[in-house]
Design a protein around this motif. Structure first.
Motif, PDB file in Angstrom:
ATOM      1  N   TRP A  58     119.503  37.546  82.065  1.00 29.88           N
ATOM      2  CA  TRP A  58     119.759  38.510  81.001  1.00 29.88           C
ATOM      3  C   TRP A  58     118.612  38.353  80.024  1.00 29.88           C
ATOM      4  O   TRP A  58     118.137  37.227  79.820  1.00 29.88           O
ATOM      5  CB  TRP A  58     121.108  38.194  80.325  1.00 29.88           C
ATOM      6  CG  TRP A  58     121.802  39.341  79.662  1.00 29.88           C
ATOM      7  CD1 TRP A  58     122.158  39.412  78.337  1.00 29.88           C
ATOM      8  CD2 TRP A  58     122.286  40.555  80.254  1.00 29.88           C
ATOM      9  NE1 TRP A  58     122.821  40.590  78.075  1.00 29.88           N
ATOM     10  CE2 TRP A  58     122.912  41.314  79.236  1.00 29.88           C
ATOM     11  CE3 TRP A  58     122.237  41.073  81.544  1.00 29.88           C
ATOM     12  CZ2 TRP A  58     123.480  42.564  79.479  1.00 29.88           C
ATOM     13  CZ3 TRP A  58     122.809  42.314  81.777  1.00 29.88           C
ATOM     14  CH2 TRP A  58     123.420  43.040  80.756  1.00 29.88           C
ATOM     15  N   SER A  83     121.965  32.206  80.012  1.00 30.83           N
ATOM     16  CA  SER A  83     121.827  33.631  80.348  1.00 30.83           C
ATOM     17  C   SER A  83     122.546  33.948  81.660  1.00 30.83           C
ATOM     18  O   SER A  83     123.113  35.024  81.823  1.00 30.83           O
ATOM     19  CB  SER A  83     120.345  34.028  80.426  1.00 30.83           C
ATOM     20  OG  SER A  83     119.734  33.643  81.649  1.00 30.83           O
ATOM     21  N   ALA A  87     125.623  36.512  81.838  1.00 28.20           N
ATOM     22  CA  ALA A  87     125.571  37.654  82.753  1.00 28.20           C
ATOM     23  C   ALA A  87     126.832  37.702  83.614  1.00 28.20           C
ATOM     24  O   ALA A  87     127.394  38.776  83.852  1.00 28.20           O
ATOM     25  CB  ALA A  87     124.324  37.570  83.631  1.00 28.20           C
ATOM     26  N   GLN A 185     121.809  47.258  79.322  1.00 30.98           N
ATOM     27  CA  GLN A 185     121.280  47.342  80.685  1.00 30.98           C
ATOM     28  C   GLN A 185     120.001  48.167  80.747  1.00 30.98           C
ATOM     29  O   GLN A 185     119.133  47.911  81.585  1.00 30.98           O
ATOM     30  CB  GLN A 185     122.349  47.917  81.611  1.00 30.98           C
ATOM     31  CG  GLN A 185     123.479  46.937  81.852  1.00 30.98           C
ATOM     32  CD  GLN A 185     124.627  47.541  82.636  1.00 30.98           C
ATOM     33  OE1 GLN A 185     124.835  48.753  82.645  1.00 30.98           O
ATOM     34  NE2 GLN A 185     125.382  46.693  83.302  1.00 30.98           N
ATOM     35  N   THR A 188     117.425  45.841  80.254  1.00 32.77           N
ATOM     36  CA  THR A 188     117.370  44.793  81.270  1.00 32.77           C
ATOM     37  C   THR A 188     116.623  45.219  82.528  1.00 32.77           C
ATOM     38  O   THR A 188     115.765  44.487  83.030  1.00 32.77           O
ATOM     39  CB  THR A 188     118.800  44.350  81.649  1.00 32.77           C
ATOM     40  OG1 THR A 188     119.472  43.869  80.479  1.00 32.77           O
ATOM     41  CG2 THR A 188     118.784  43.267  82.711  1.00 32.77           C
ATOM     42  N   VAL A 194     113.378  39.185  84.047  1.00 28.47           N
ATOM     43  CA  VAL A 194     114.745  39.054  84.547  1.00 28.47           C
ATOM     44  C   VAL A 194     114.752  39.040  86.071  1.00 28.47           C
ATOM     45  O   VAL A 194     113.914  39.687  86.721  1.00 28.47           O
ATOM     46  CB  VAL A 194     115.620  40.212  83.996  1.00 28.47           C
ATOM     47  CG1 VAL A 194     117.032  40.171  84.572  1.00 28.47           C
ATOM     48  CG2 VAL A 194     115.654  40.159  82.465  1.00 28.47           C
ATOM     49  N   VAL A 198     119.448  41.065  89.439  1.00 29.24           N
ATOM     50  CA  VAL A 198     120.125  41.527  88.218  1.00 29.24           C
ATOM     51  C   VAL A 198     119.538  42.859  87.774  1.00 29.24           C
ATOM     52  O   VAL A 198     120.274  43.788  87.383  1.00 29.24           O
ATOM     53  CB  VAL A 198     120.006  40.477  87.097  1.00 29.24           C
ATOM     54  CG1 VAL A 198     120.597  41.012  85.785  1.00 29.24           C
ATOM     55  CG2 VAL A 198     120.704  39.180  87.504  1.00 29.24           C
ATOM     56  N   THR A 202     121.644  46.399  87.383  1.00 29.30           N
ATOM     57  CA  THR A 202     121.697  47.173  86.138  1.00 29.30           C
ATOM     58  C   THR A 202     121.092  48.560  86.305  1.00 29.30           C
ATOM     59  O   THR A 202     121.547  49.523  85.682  1.00 29.30           O
ATOM     60  CB  THR A 202     120.994  46.413  84.993  1.00 29.30           C
ATOM     61  OG1 THR A 202     119.656  46.073  85.383  1.00 29.30           O
ATOM     62  CG2 THR A 202     121.745  45.135  84.647  1.00 29.30           C
TER      63      THR A 202
END
Length: 312
Positions: A58, A83, A87, A185, A188, A194, A198, A202
């Motif tokens: 994150w 993080s 998440a 998001q 992100t 990141v 992930v 997102t």
């Protein structure tokens, strides 16, 4: 006796944002968009690829303790671990919200003609949310962080809310659950610091949730013009209370314990953090501006939203 169509019944109705749009036209456009821009996470994402060393789960600026004295004392490794747990906690929270949303959508269309585009899109959105919940669950299972259920009190409040909620109240809660996370998001998925998996999760969620937000916003506008006055006022109060629940549930305090931090001190520092307050209010600003425009943020409801910390 002449029976008016839905379009005729709302013809000329307007709110602070202008004329209301035809429900069927909006739904038809969203159905076309769904056909073009829907994803199967099981096929789109590489679930077998290892996590990359030194990458976040994150963005650090969105981690709850960022900028606090406790954050300054933490090692980079512990920050990244936090993080990962946050998440997982947000994915767990997202599943809880989506399960409530799916039930609210089924209630909304229960007595409506299944042949309408409005109902067909609601069913399409339920399909999307099923995939999202499975995607979030798989993301949690893929990592080392656990499933983070909401508290028993919040589970009970969720059951109560989805039982007594008015239609405009349901769509207000839907937007609250979607728009703050959506804002985060959107920061992100383009962030190369990141983890790739992930970012992929997102990205899919942002693309598909954009349709859900449009559907909920248009229906909420309609409901706040056409619903009885008692329903409008009930929506203001219940949405304010749901905002308070949301702001508390947003970060599960168990994440601090699980990464070796003093839970009580961590919670206190997050509550005192001006940066965290700014993050949450920035994430909610598009939503609160919209709700203010259509008359949701009034009276006791507005005071509840302010006490939630989501409204400046």
């Amino acid at each position: 006796m002449t029976t008016l169509t839905e379009a005729e019944a709302v013809d000329g109705l307007r709110d602070a944002l202008g004329l209301l749009k035809n429900r069927e036209q909006v739904a038809e456009r969203l159905l076309v968009s769904s056909a073009k821009h829907s994803f199967d996470p099981d096929k789109e994402l590489d679930w077998d690829a290892p996590f990359e060393d030194g990458k976040w789960f994150w963005p650090p600026e969105l981690v709850s303790l960022y900028g606090t004295p406790m954050w300054q004392r933490m090692s980079e490794e512990q920050r990244i671990l936090l993080s990962q747990h946050e998440a997982a906690a947000l994915a767990s929270l997202g599943i809880w919200f989506e399960l409530i949303l799916m039930q609210l959508l089924v209630r909304h269309i229960y007595d409506k003609a299944a042949t309408t585009a409005h109902v067909r899109y609601a069913l399409t959105e339920i399909e999307d949310e099923c995939r999202h919940s499975k995607m979030f669950a798989r993301l949690i299972a893929r990592g080392d962080a656990p499933w983070y259920p909401v508290s028993r009190a919040h589970l009970t409040l969720g059951r109560l809310f989805k039982t007594i909620s008015t239609t405009p109240g349901s769509f207000t809660a839907t937007l609250l659950g979607e728009e703050v996370l959506d804002w985060m998001q959107r920061l992100t998925f383009p962030d190369e610091r990141v983890q790739t998996l992930v970012r992929g999760v997102t990205r899919i969620h942002v693309v598909e949730e954009a349709r859900h937000v449009r559907y909920a916003r248009e229906e909420l506008r309609r409901q706040m013009v056409t619903a009885p006055r008692w329903s409008q006022e009930f929506t203001r109060v219940t949405s304010g209370e749901f905002a308070r629940v949301f702001s508390v549930a947003f970060v599960n305090p168990e994440v601090y314990t699980n990464v070796g931090l003093d839970r009580r001190e961590a919670v206190a520092q997050v509550r005192a953090s001006g940066h965290r307050r700014e993050v949450m209010q920035s994430g909610a600003k598009k939503l609160t501006d919209f709700l203010d425009d259509i008359g949701v943020l009034r009276g006791a409801g507005r005071r509840l939203w302010k006490s939630s910390g989501l409204l400046a």
